[in-house]
Scaffold this motif. Structure first.
Motif, PDB file in Angstrom:
ATOM      1  N   GLU A 487      42.964  38.544  45.352  1.00 13.43           N
ATOM      2  CA  GLU A 487      42.199  38.277  44.125  1.00 13.43           C
ATOM      3  C   GLU A 487      41.113  39.331  43.908  1.00 13.43           C
ATOM      4  O   GLU A 487      40.856  39.749  42.776  1.00 13.43           O
ATOM      5  N   MET A 490      42.735  42.429  42.611  1.00 12.09           N
ATOM      6  CA  MET A 490      43.122  42.245  41.213  1.00 12.09           C
ATOM      7  C   MET A 490      41.918  42.462  40.286  1.00 12.09           C
ATOM      8  O   MET A 490      42.033  43.083  39.226  1.00 12.09           O
ATOM      9  N   LYS A 491      40.749  41.980  40.703  1.00 10.00           N
ATOM     10  CA  LYS A 491      39.543  42.162  39.886  1.00 10.00           C
ATOM     11  C   LYS A 491      39.161  43.646  39.804  1.00 10.00           C
ATOM     12  O   LYS A 491      38.704  44.121  38.764  1.00 10.00           O
ATOM     13  N   ALA A 494      41.219  45.191  37.131  1.00 11.93           N
ATOM     14  CA  ALA A 494      41.336  44.260  36.003  1.00 11.93           C
ATOM     15  C   ALA A 494      41.740  44.931  34.700  1.00 11.93           C
ATOM     16  O   ALA A 494      42.543  44.392  33.926  1.00 11.93           O
ATOM     17  N   GLN A 604      50.735  41.054  35.624  1.00 15.27           N
ATOM     18  CA  GLN A 604      49.598  40.912  34.720  1.00 15.27           C
ATOM     19  C   GLN A 604      48.474  40.102  35.339  1.00 15.27           C
ATOM     20  O   GLN A 604      47.295  40.385  35.139  1.00 15.27           O
ATOM     21  N   ASN A 605      48.809  39.068  36.100  1.00 16.67           N
ATOM     22  CA  ASN A 605      47.777  38.207  36.671  1.00 16.67           C
ATOM     23  C   ASN A 605      48.160  37.761  38.080  1.00 16.67           C
ATOM     24  O   ASN A 605      49.305  37.910  38.513  1.00 16.67           O
ATOM     25  N   ALA A 606      47.196  37.177  38.772  1.00 17.18           N
ATOM     26  CA  ALA A 606      47.365  36.822  40.179  1.00 17.18           C
ATOM     27  C   ALA A 606      48.388  35.717  40.390  1.00 17.18           C
ATOM     28  O   ALA A 606      49.002  35.628  41.460  1.00 17.18           O
ATOM     29  N   GLU A 607      48.593  34.871  39.372  1.00 10.02           N
ATOM     30  CA  GLU A 607      49.506  33.736  39.540  1.00 10.02           C
ATOM     31  C   GLU A 607      50.945  34.184  39.772  1.00 10.02           C
ATOM     32  O   GLU A 607      51.755  33.445  40.345  1.00 10.02           O
ATOM     33  N   GLU A 608      51.279  35.385  39.366  1.00 11.41           N
ATOM     34  CA  GLU A 608      52.663  35.861  39.501  1.00 11.41           C
ATOM     35  C   GLU A 608      53.049  36.090  40.951  1.00 11.41           C
ATOM     36  O   GLU A 608      54.228  36.215  41.276  1.00 11.41           O
TER      37      GLU A 608
END
Length: 640
Positions: A487, A490-491, A494, A604-608
């Motif tokens: 995380e 990822m930030k 961003a 695109q986002n961390a949930e992937e």
């Protein structure tokens, strides 16, 4: 630093004490005129006994580059531990470096001594022979102290030579300091008032601070100086010039000390094997107002009072700033973040140039990225150069650190080496340029103590955080640490297009190893595979984790336009090659083996990440089935 540059090393303890710092300043000033580089190695404690704190302090002497020195100066009286002084002298001799000691005679050294006895005797004779005093009280220093006993001996000798009897009841021990001297003088006055002892004609004191204290006590009791009682001191304390009456005393000539010291140094460097000699620095007596030799002049102490008030205000502000620094910098567990925040407190360093080096025993317990440093290397943690503060996090090998600070030596300012530690735990050391004209060493000491506490707290918090986010067996991230780290990465990216490479790795045959060779060997196999994976993840955006048992996850998060195709395309093959090489090297009774599934794409986002994990797990299991079938086929062939 130029190869022909001559280097003076100075070892001193408690340099923030005026009595030693003024001599260091004098040496530095004269050395600058003669194109010497001065390196000062200072402990803030006098090291009477090497406590846990002292163990950390004394390690600064390990930084002395004896092979670079032309001469070593040891303030042997400031270092109140003879064993430490003797070790320093011996190390210098072992490397052929001549040694000059100050204020204490040491065998085989050039000894610079102060002519205390001769000057003190002049003061005593002045009181007895010039002023005709017969009843004299004596304020000595410590009982059974070399310097104090010597001055008592001089006092007794001059009394005897003038047919005067020494009266033990007129002797008191003021311990060279204010409060003991005040208490002793108050007892004298009480005896005079009770008629148990006649009031003396003079009070001779073994140093100035006790003499000024005696003057204050007597004045408070209505006793006039010098009309009723003469008072004398010794050692030339700067404070006496702001007192009324001015104190009769004796003092050293600081300028002469600097010149005499450098003359000796010149001779030592020209002829390192010169026979050691003793040099005596004379004291100059000043017969002034407190003995009646000069009329009392009105003195306006307002200026000094304002100076002291201003200094006290500055120290209060310094203490407040240090407290807020400690509070601010310990809000977290990251040493790297702390180093960046330290920029806001760089004024407290009180130097134009600074380098802070951390020891492996410290930085290996923090988040400072040093995985590929050599075993004993320092890390250059922070530096101040040309008014620019930065956090290099650069590897500096222990035998190269002197070369690393050469640019500071070229600034023609002495270098001050300061130990950074907490109790006996060594964290590293700081090197700053030393402004001998204006640096407030006492304020700097407070800053260093605060920094010691900050580094210690960050280290402990980093250790706690490590145990929270890392796997105890392998040192890799655990599942919790993996997600927190991902995380954070990822930030950091961003606002950029991101590409994620992921590999799911599972050890083959761990149950067989455990059942056949024991769980200790199984743990060793787990660590072997972890080390191999850690070696493969070198990029700053790489994360390697153990998810439990024999399961590992490796990800590489990068900007889409900076994809490392070589790493992604050949990861699985390189993993198998490294495992094969490790098997050949270790020659264990079993072969390490692992299955791997890899995938990579833009995200695109961390949930992937969870979806990608399922895909890599499926690929890893397919690989595991192939490995299983291959082993089964080889087993059948062997049985035929």
């Amino acid at each position: 630093m130029r190869k022909d540059k001559k280097v003076i090393g100075i070892c001193v303890a408690s340099m923030q004490s005026d009595s030693w710092e003024k001599h260091v300043r004098a040496i530095c000033k004269e050395a600058g005129k003669r194109d010497y580089t001065v390196m000062i190695f200072n402990t803030f404690q006098r090291l009477y006994e090497v406590t846990k704190f002292g163990e950390g302090e004394v390690r600064v002497f390990d930084m002395i580059p004896f092979h670079k020195l032309g001469v070593l100066i040891v303030f042997s009286e400031s270092i109140a531990n003879d064993e430490i002084s003797e070790q320093l002298v011996q190390k210098a001799k072992d490397t052929g470096v001549p040694v000059i000691t100050i204020d204490r005679r040491m065998k085989g050294c050039h000894n610079v001594l102060f002519a205390y006895e001769e000057s003190f005797e002049k003061v005593v004779r002045h009181v007895i022979e010039d002023h005709g005093c017969k009843k004299i009280n004596f304020m000595a220093g410590f009982e059974h102290n070399e310097f104090s006993d010597a001055r008592i001996g001089i006092f007794k000798k001059v009394l005897e030579q003038n047919d005067l009897v020494f009266e033990p009841e007129r002797l008191a021990y003021g311990q060279f300091w204010e409060m003991p001297a005040r208490h002793a003088c108050e007892e004298w006055v009480a005896k005079w008032q009770r008629g148990e002892q006649s009031m003396p004609e003079a009070v001779i004191c073994a140093n100035d601070i006790m003499a000024l204290t005696v003057m204050n006590v007597l004045t408070n009791h209505g006793i006039c100086i010098p009309k009723d009682v003469i008072v004398t001191g010794f050692d030339g304390l700067e404070l006496e010039q702001y007192c009324t009456p001015r104190l009769t005393t004796a003092t050293d000539d600081v300028r002469q000390i600097g010149k005499s010291m450098l003359d000796i140094i010149d001779r030592c460097i020209e002829n390192p094997t010169e026979e050691p000699k003793d040099l005596y620095i004379p004291f100059h007596t000043r017969f002034t107002e407190s003995c009646g030799c000069e009329p009392i002049k009105s003195c306006n102490p307002n200026e000094r009072i304002m100076q002291l008030y201003g200094y006290a205000a500055e120290m209060r502000q310094q203490s407040t700033d240090t407290f807020f620094m400690m509070t601010t910098l310990t809000d977290g567990y990251s040493a790297v973040e702390m180093g960046n925040k330290l920029k806001d407190y760089r004024k407290a360093i009180d130097a134009k140039y600074m380098m802070l080096f951390l020891d492996p025993s410290y930085y290996k317990e923090t988040d400072i990225p040093t995985n590929h440093f050599e075993k004993d290397s320092y890390v250059l943690f922070t530096q101040l150069k040309d008014n620019v503060y930065d956090v290099p996090l650069e590897e500096v090998k222990k035998d190269e650190f002197i070369d690393k600070i050469c640019w500071m030596a070229e600034k023609n300012e002495p270098l001050l080496f300061i130990p950074i530690h907490c109790q006996e735990e060594n964290y590293g050391f700081m090197v700053t340029t030393y402004d001998y004209e204006g640096k407030d060493t006492r304020a700097f000491y407070e800053f260093v103590l605060g920094l010691d506490q900050v580094l210690g707290t960050i280290r402990r918090q980093s250790q706690l955080h490590r145990s929270y986010v890392t796997d105890a067996l392998t040192g890799l991230y655990n599942r919790r640490g993996f997600y927190l780290r991902f995380e954070k990465k990822m930030k950091q990216l961003a606002d950029k297009d991101k590409y994620l490479f992921m590999a799911s790795v599972d050890m083959d045959g761990l149950k067989f190893i455990n059942d056949t060779y024991g769980h200790a060997e199984g743990d060793f196999a787990i660590k072997r595979l972890a080390e191999i994976l850690q070696e493969m993840v070198t990029d700053e955006h790489g994360i390697c984790a153990r998810f439990g048992g024999d399961e590992y996850m490796v990800v590489q998060l990068m900007e889409a336009e900076k994809i490392d195709h070589d790493f992604c395309d050949h990861f699985e093959q390189r993993l198998q090659d490294k495992i094969r090489q490790d098997n050949q090297k270790k020659k264990a009774v079993y072969e390490l083996s692992a299955s791997c599934g890899v995938i990579g794409r833009k995200i695109q986002n961390a949930e992937e990440i969870d979806t990608m994990m399922k895909e890599t797990d499926e690929k890893m299991y397919q690989c595991k089935c192939r490995h299983h079938n291959s082993r089964a086929a080889r087993s059948r062939q062997k049985s035929m």
